[in-house]
Design a protein around this motif. Structure first.
Motif, PDB file in Angstrom:
ATOM      1  N   PRO A 133      68.416  67.275  89.938  1.00 54.70           N
ATOM      2  CA  PRO A 133      68.685  65.841  90.012  1.00 54.70           C
ATOM      3  C   PRO A 133      69.355  65.303  88.748  1.00 54.70           C
ATOM      4  O   PRO A 133      69.639  66.051  87.823  1.00 54.70           O
ATOM      5  N   CYS A 134      69.576  63.955  88.740  1.00 58.78           N
ATOM      6  CA  CYS A 134      70.210  63.331  87.581  1.00 58.78           C
ATOM      7  C   CYS A 134      69.747  61.885  87.475  1.00 58.78           C
ATOM      8  O   CYS A 134      69.058  61.367  88.349  1.00 58.78           O
ATOM      9  N   VAL A 135      70.141  61.240  86.375  1.00 58.50           N
ATOM     10  CA  VAL A 135      69.824  59.833  86.145  1.00 58.50           C
ATOM     11  C   VAL A 135      71.127  59.077  85.892  1.00 58.50           C
ATOM     12  O   VAL A 135      71.939  59.496  85.065  1.00 58.50           O
ATOM     13  N   LEU A 136      71.328  57.978  86.625  1.00 60.78           N
ATOM     14  CA  LEU A 136      72.443  57.068  86.361  1.00 60.78           C
ATOM     15  C   LEU A 136      71.944  55.964  85.437  1.00 60.78           C
ATOM     16  O   LEU A 136      70.842  55.447  85.621  1.00 60.78           O
ATOM     17  N   PHE A 137      72.763  55.606  84.454  1.00 60.30           N
ATOM     18  CA  PHE A 137      72.423  54.531  83.531  1.00 60.30           C
ATOM     19  C   PHE A 137      73.405  53.375  83.708  1.00 60.30           C
ATOM     20  O   PHE A 137      74.602  53.582  83.940  1.00 60.30           O
ATOM     21  N   GLU A 138      72.887  52.180  83.538  1.00 64.38           N
ATOM     22  CA  GLU A 138      73.685  50.972  83.723  1.00 64.38           C
ATOM     23  C   GLU A 138      74.817  50.881  82.707  1.00 64.38           C
ATOM     24  O   GLU A 138      75.912  50.415  83.035  1.00 64.38           O
ATOM     25  N   HIS A 139      74.575  51.327  81.480  1.00 69.52           N
ATOM     26  CA  HIS A 139      75.565  51.212  80.411  1.00 69.52           C
ATOM     27  C   HIS A 139      75.906  52.587  79.834  1.00 69.52           C
ATOM     28  O   HIS A 139      75.235  53.578  80.114  1.00 69.52           O
ATOM     29  N   ALA A 140      76.953  52.617  79.022  1.00 71.10           N
ATOM     30  CA  ALA A 140      77.358  53.854  78.362  1.00 71.10           C
ATOM     31  C   ALA A 140      76.293  54.314  77.377  1.00 71.10           C
ATOM     32  O   ALA A 140      75.423  53.548  76.959  1.00 71.10           O
ATOM     33  N   ASN A 141      76.379  55.591  76.992  1.00 68.37           N
ATOM     34  CA  ASN A 141      75.479  56.186  76.004  1.00 68.37           C
ATOM     35  C   ASN A 141      74.019  56.124  76.436  1.00 68.37           C
ATOM     36  O   ASN A 141      73.117  55.961  75.608  1.00 68.37           O
ATOM     37  N   TYR A 142      73.800  56.239  77.764  1.00 70.94           N
ATOM     38  CA  TYR A 142      72.453  56.354  78.330  1.00 70.94           C
ATOM     39  C   TYR A 142      71.595  55.145  77.981  1.00 70.94           C
ATOM     40  O   TYR A 142      70.460  55.263  77.551  1.00 70.94           O
ATOM     41  N   ARG A 143      72.163  53.971  78.225  1.00 73.35           N
ATOM     42  CA  ARG A 143      71.463  52.724  77.929  1.00 73.35           C
ATOM     43  C   ARG A 143      71.370  51.856  79.182  1.00 73.35           C
ATOM     44  O   ARG A 143      72.093  52.040  80.141  1.00 73.35           O
ATOM     45  N   GLY A 144      70.476  50.884  79.110  1.00 73.49           N
ATOM     46  CA  GLY A 144      70.299  49.979  80.237  1.00 73.49           C
ATOM     47  C   GLY A 144      69.355  50.550  81.272  1.00 73.49           C
ATOM     48  O   GLY A 144      68.668  51.548  81.051  1.00 73.49           O
ATOM     49  N   ARG A 145      69.308  49.939  82.422  1.00 74.88           N
ATOM     50  CA  ARG A 145      68.413  50.389  83.487  1.00 74.88           C
ATOM     51  C   ARG A 145      68.796  51.787  83.951  1.00 74.88           C
ATOM     52  O   ARG A 145      69.963  52.144  83.987  1.00 74.88           O
ATOM     53  N   GLN A 146      67.783  52.549  84.326  1.00 77.19           N
ATOM     54  CA  GLN A 146      67.986  53.935  84.755  1.00 77.19           C
ATOM     55  C   GLN A 146      67.617  54.085  86.224  1.00 77.19           C
ATOM     56  O   GLN A 146      66.710  53.420  86.718  1.00 77.19           O
ATOM     57  N   TYR A 147      68.351  54.943  86.907  1.00 75.45           N
ATOM     58  CA  TYR A 147      68.147  55.156  88.334  1.00 75.45           C
ATOM     59  C   TYR A 147      68.122  56.670  88.603  1.00 75.45           C
ATOM     60  O   TYR A 147      69.097  57.365  88.317  1.00 75.45           O
ATOM     61  N   PHE A 148      67.013  57.133  89.146  1.00 79.71           N
ATOM     62  CA  PHE A 148      66.808  58.555  89.415  1.00 79.71           C
ATOM     63  C   PHE A 148      67.403  58.929  90.773  1.00 79.71           C
ATOM     64  O   PHE A 148      67.139  58.282  91.783  1.00 79.71           O
ATOM     65  N   LEU A 149      68.222  59.987  90.796  1.00 82.43           N
ATOM     66  CA  LEU A 149      68.848  60.456  92.031  1.00 82.43           C
ATOM     67  C   LEU A 149      68.532  61.933  92.247  1.00 82.43           C
ATOM     68  O   LEU A 149      68.802  62.764  91.383  1.00 82.43           O
ATOM     69  N   GLU A 150      67.971  62.243  93.410  1.00 86.33           N
ATOM     70  CA  GLU A 150      67.764  63.622  93.817  1.00 86.33           C
ATOM     71  C   GLU A 150      68.901  64.057  94.733  1.00 86.33           C
ATOM     72  O   GLU A 150      69.765  63.263  95.108  1.00 86.33           O
ATOM     73  N   LYS A 151      68.887  65.315  95.110  1.00 90.38           N
ATOM     74  CA  LYS A 151      69.906  65.867  95.982  1.00 90.38           C
ATOM     75  C   LYS A 151      69.970  65.070  97.285  1.00 90.38           C
ATOM     76  O   LYS A 151      68.949  64.844  97.942  1.00 90.38           O
ATOM     77  N   GLY A 152      71.173  64.613  97.642  1.00 91.39           N
ATOM     78  CA  GLY A 152      71.321  63.817  98.847  1.00 91.39           C
ATOM     79  C   GLY A 152      72.526  62.907  98.779  1.00 91.39           C
ATOM     80  O   GLY A 152      73.323  62.960  97.834  1.00 91.39           O
ATOM     81  N   GLU A 153      72.676  62.056  99.794  1.00 93.51           N
ATOM     82  CA  GLU A 153      73.801  61.135  99.904  1.00 93.51           C
ATOM     83  C   GLU A 153      73.324  59.689  99.734  1.00 93.51           C
ATOM     84  O   GLU A 153      72.268  59.316 100.249  1.00 93.51           O
ATOM     85  N   TYR A 154      74.139  58.909  99.032  1.00 95.14           N
ATOM     86  CA  TYR A 154      73.832  57.509  98.768  1.00 95.14           C
ATOM     87  C   TYR A 154      75.072  56.689  99.140  1.00 95.14           C
ATOM     88  O   TYR A 154      76.062  56.680  98.405  1.00 95.14           O
TER      89      TYR A 154
END
Length: 393
Positions: A133-154
């Motif tokens: 899996p991975c984490v998407l961050f709202e801002h650059a350099n891993y800042r802001g709100r974080q969103y966890f994504l597992e294998k799949g479609e969004y």
């Protein structure tokens, strides 16, 4: 065979009532009323501030967390959790410009600190996680709100829990990357009192040669509330987002902002009238243009330094006449010849809309992202009289 589990404790330093969890749990409230420390064994977990896997997310690696500051929590509220599965050590992620996997496509195979610099885009409307899996961050350099994504479609950004499609960076989930993520979030929140020696992941990582904390971690964002005017009476010092302040004081008549920029809310859970304060002293509530002495929640303002840029639109959904602003405007009508703003796009910085000219009337904080209708910034009407950058002097 290692058992995958997480143990929640109601009090700090692994004290008080506890509950051991070995699988996904949509509502933890019947087991623990609060969570101030945790032990993680065998795998990664995602904690959520609200039931049914909603609200702020925190990704925890195996280790010990003697208080919620160690997982960079905003408070002691953890209401649901789930186990992270399929940590493969590889990342393959496809980002799409439009919903439903349409438009331009970008492929990510490693942690990427700036999506804009790499792909020249600010928004991701859909994605496919092929390996993760991975984490998407709202801002650059891993800042802001974080969103966890597992294998799949969004198919839409709302499916990974985001309110806006802004994606600034992507991080692969590994033991080392989770700890670095926590360091980056600590910098973002200006959390000072974090004893990283409690976390074995950090010790292993530094033994390999070297992560040093930024000097920004030594600067704590701090605001002090006083029940009476002129900094008298009962007081409460706050250094992070707080959705409920009534247990700390019954009224607020003066404030000292020692560092950072803050948005205060008249009601709990960041609701009601807003007041945006930067560093300084406010000996009575008229100084922050308050309507009364009621302050029930507060949070820090992120991304309030550097470049400032906002686009204003005459109509909803970014339609009609448009104007771009990069400085304070005491009278919007003098610049735009419109008294109403129906939508806007905050490209850089944090901004405040005021209901009337010369920075008067109701205030509305806008951080980086898209606002398709005036209700998105919690206004009852689209009237905007002036706007100002949020800057810490």
């Amino acid at each position: 065979m290692t058992t995958e589990s997480i143990v929640f404790y109601e009090d700090r330093n692994f004290q008080g009532r506890s509950y051991e969890c070995k699988g996904d749990t949509s509502d933890l409230h019947s087991f623990v009323s609060r969570c101030n420390s945790a032990r993680v064994k065998g795998s990664f977990w995602v904690l959520y501030e609200r039931p049914n896997y909603m609200g702020y997310q925190y990704i925890l690696a195996p280790g010990e967390y003697p208080d919620y500051h160690h997982w960079i929590g905003f408070n002691d509220c953890v209401r649901s959790c789930r186990l992270v599965r399929h940590v493969t050590g590889h990342l393959k992620l496809k980002l799409f410009e439009k919903p439903n996997f349409d438009g331009q496509t970008w492929e990510v195979t490693e942690s990427t600190p700036s999506i804009q610099e790499r792909f020249l885009c600010r928004e991701v409307h859909s994605c496919k996680v092929h390996e993760g899996p991975c984490v998407l961050f709202e801002h650059a350099n891993y800042r802001g709100r974080q969103y966890f994504l597992e294998k799949g479609e969004y198919r839409r950004h709302t499916e990974w829990g985001a309110m806006h499609p802004t994606v600034g960076s992507v991080r692969q989930i590994t033991s080392d990357s989770i700890q670095i993520t926590m360091i980056c979030l600590a910098e973002q929140l200006n959390v000072k009192h974090i004893n990283l020696a409690h976390c074995p992941i950090y010790t292993q990582h530094t033994a390999k040669g070297g992560i040093k904390l930024s000097q920004n971690m030594d600067r704590m964002g701090k605001i002090v509330f006083y029940e009476d005017r002129n900094f008298q009476g009962r007081s409460f010092e706050c250094s992070m987002d707080c959705p409920e302040l009534s247990s700390h004081f019954s009224r607020c008549n003066s404030i000292r902002v020692e560092s950072g920029a803050w948005v205060l809310h008249e009601r709990p859970k960041f609701m009601g009238s807003q007041y945006i304060l930067t560093r300084g002293e406010y000996p009575d509530y008229q100084r922050w243009m308050g309507y009364n002495d009621s302050i029930r929640s507060c949070r820090m303002v992120r991304n309030h330094t550097g470049i400032f840029r906002i686009r204003l639109y005459e109509r909803p959904d970014f339609q009609g006449q448009i104007i771009e602003c990069s400085e304070d405007w005491p009278s919007l009508f003098d610049r735009f010849r419109h008294r109403e703003i129906q939508s806007c796009n905050v490209l850089d910085g944090a901004w405040v809309f005021f209901e009337h000219p010369n920075y008067r009337g109701h205030q509305y904080l806008l951080e980086r992202g898209e606002y398709r209708r005036f209700s998105d910034w919690n206004a009852m009407q689209p009237t905007v009289g002036s706007l100002r950058r949020v800057q810490e002097f």
